[in-house]
Design a protein around this motif. Structure first.
Motif, PDB file in Angstrom:
ATOM      1  N   LYS A   1      48.191 162.594  49.220  1.00 20.02           N
ATOM      2  CA  LYS A   1      48.961 162.066  48.102  1.00 20.02           C
ATOM      3  C   LYS A   1      50.329 161.573  48.584  1.00 20.02           C
ATOM      4  CE  LYS A   1      50.432 163.227  43.413  1.00 20.02           C
ATOM      5  NZ  LYS A   1      50.537 164.299  42.379  1.00 20.02           N
ATOM      6  N   ASN A   2      50.710 160.405  48.109  1.00 24.39           N
ATOM      7  CA  ASN A   2      51.995 159.768  48.437  1.00 24.39           C
ATOM      8  C   ASN A   2      52.115 159.355  49.906  1.00 24.39           C
ATOM      9  OD1 ASN A   2      52.900 160.163  45.756  1.00 24.39           O
ATOM     10  ND2 ASN A   2      53.603 162.226  46.267  1.00 24.39           N
ATOM     11  N   ARG A   3      50.996 159.379  50.647  1.00 31.67           N
ATOM     12  CA  ARG A   3      51.015 158.934  52.049  1.00 31.67           C
ATOM     13  C   ARG A   3      49.786 158.076  52.350  1.00 31.67           C
ATOM     14  NH1 ARG A   3      51.711 163.684  56.159  1.00 31.67           N
ATOM     15  NH2 ARG A   3      51.483 161.867  57.549  1.00 31.67           N
TER      16      ARG A   3
ATOM     17  N   GLU B   1      53.441 151.335  51.415  1.00 32.41           N
ATOM     18  CA  GLU B   1      54.432 151.707  50.406  1.00 32.41           C
ATOM     19  C   GLU B   1      53.731 152.212  49.153  1.00 32.41           C
ATOM     20  OE1 GLU B   1      57.039 148.498  49.605  1.00 32.41           O
ATOM     21  OE2 GLU B   1      57.735 148.290  51.672  1.00 32.41           O
ATOM     22  N   THR B   2      52.752 151.474  48.716  1.00 32.87           N
ATOM     23  CA  THR B   2      51.929 151.878  47.581  1.00 32.87           C
ATOM     24  C   THR B   2      50.492 151.505  47.883  1.00 32.87           C
ATOM     25  OG1 THR B   2      52.320 149.752  46.451  1.00 32.87           O
ATOM     26  CG2 THR B   2      53.760 151.609  45.865  1.00 32.87           C
ATOM     27  N   LEU B   3      49.564 152.202  47.271  1.00 30.75           N
ATOM     28  CA  LEU B   3      48.154 151.955  47.524  1.00 30.75           C
ATOM     29  C   LEU B   3      47.653 150.861  46.587  1.00 30.75           C
ATOM     30  CD1 LEU B   3      45.800 152.891  49.264  1.00 30.75           C
ATOM     31  CD2 LEU B   3      45.155 154.448  47.434  1.00 30.75           C
ATOM     32  N   ASN B   4      47.854 149.610  46.990  1.00 37.45           N
ATOM     33  CA  ASN B   4      47.277 148.496  46.242  1.00 37.45           C
ATOM     34  C   ASN B   4      46.694 147.485  47.215  1.00 37.45           C
ATOM     35  OD1 ASN B   4      49.314 146.571  47.057  1.00 37.45           O
ATOM     36  ND2 ASN B   4      50.682 147.470  45.536  1.00 37.45           N
TER      37      ASN B   4
ATOM     38  N   HIS C   1      49.173 145.251  49.512  1.00 41.69           N
ATOM     39  CA  HIS C   1      49.788 145.992  50.613  1.00 41.69           C
ATOM     40  C   HIS C   1      48.754 146.382  51.670  1.00 41.69           C
ATOM     41  CE1 HIS C   1      53.460 147.308  47.985  1.00 41.69           C
ATOM     42  NE2 HIS C   1      53.561 146.084  48.457  1.00 41.69           N
TER      43      HIS C   1
END
Length: 207
Positions: A140-142, A176-179, A182
């Motif tokens: 999570k968050n990584r 940076e974000t999981l999209n 990116h």
């Protein structure tokens, strides 16, 4: 009276269906699918070097079956992966990665483009297998973009082809974000670094 009751029953049924959908989280609007392609940054490996190296034939890269999808793939647990229906490659990952690898190698000072129809000018032959290609969402968050490719470069002489470099290259780049946007950008960085490492390993082999 009977017609009024039927209309009332229909209204109640429709209202129930609407409430069920709302409670279950079903969206009434539909996300438009997006298509992406992998690319090298402008000038990667030097366009001024095009045509100065030995003839290299690049075969279509294989892709491990678990990642051979046009839909982007995400790792969500140690033994579970999910594909993204709405975000896809413009073509198969094998064809796309092969094309990007070709562009990078032919832009280097080591190699020149040659086809199978020109066997006399084939000095080297490259085969590859994409072993991993996914966005890692386990921690999570990584989140990370993961790419692993095995290269097999062979040199042709009077006795046929013999191995020059056989090596597996792996890259993991944080997001940076999981999209999807990116993830594609990070995969582009993965390919460039893998190409850079491979070209370093072939620097002496192709002399």
């Amino acid at each position: 009276m009977t017609a009024l009751l039927k209309r009332l029953e229909i209204s109640l049924v429709l209202m129930g269906l609407f409430l069920t959908a709302a409670c279950s989280g079903i969206k009434t609007d539909f996300q438009q699918p997006s298509q992406f392609r992998l690319t090298l940054s402008p000038g990667a490996h030097g366009p001024e070097n095009i045509g100065k190296g030995d003839g290299l034939l690049v075969r279509l890269f294989d892709v491990s079956p678990e990642f051979d999808f046009e839909s982007l793939t995400y790792r969500v647990a140690a033994d579970r992966y999910e594909t993204d229906f709405y975000n896809k490659f413009m073509t198969s990952p094998g064809r796309m990665i092969t094309q990007v690898i070709k562009e990078g190698l032919y832009a280097s000072s080591h190699f020149t483009s040659v086809t199978a129809n020109d066997p006399e000018n084939i000095r080297y032959r490259l085969r590859g297998t994409v072993l991993e290609l996914y966005g890692d969402a386990m921690v999570k968050n990584r989140p990370m973009a993961v790419m692993t490719i095995r290269f097999k470069l062979e040199k042709q002489d009077q006795d046929g082809f013999s191995p020059v470099v056989t090596k597996t290259y792996s890259q993991q780049i944080g997001l940076e974000t999981l999209n999807a946007q990116h993830l594609i950008q990070a995969w582009n960085q993965c390919i460039e670094q893998i190409l850079t490492d491979f070209l370093k390993d072939t620097a002496t082999a192709v002399k």
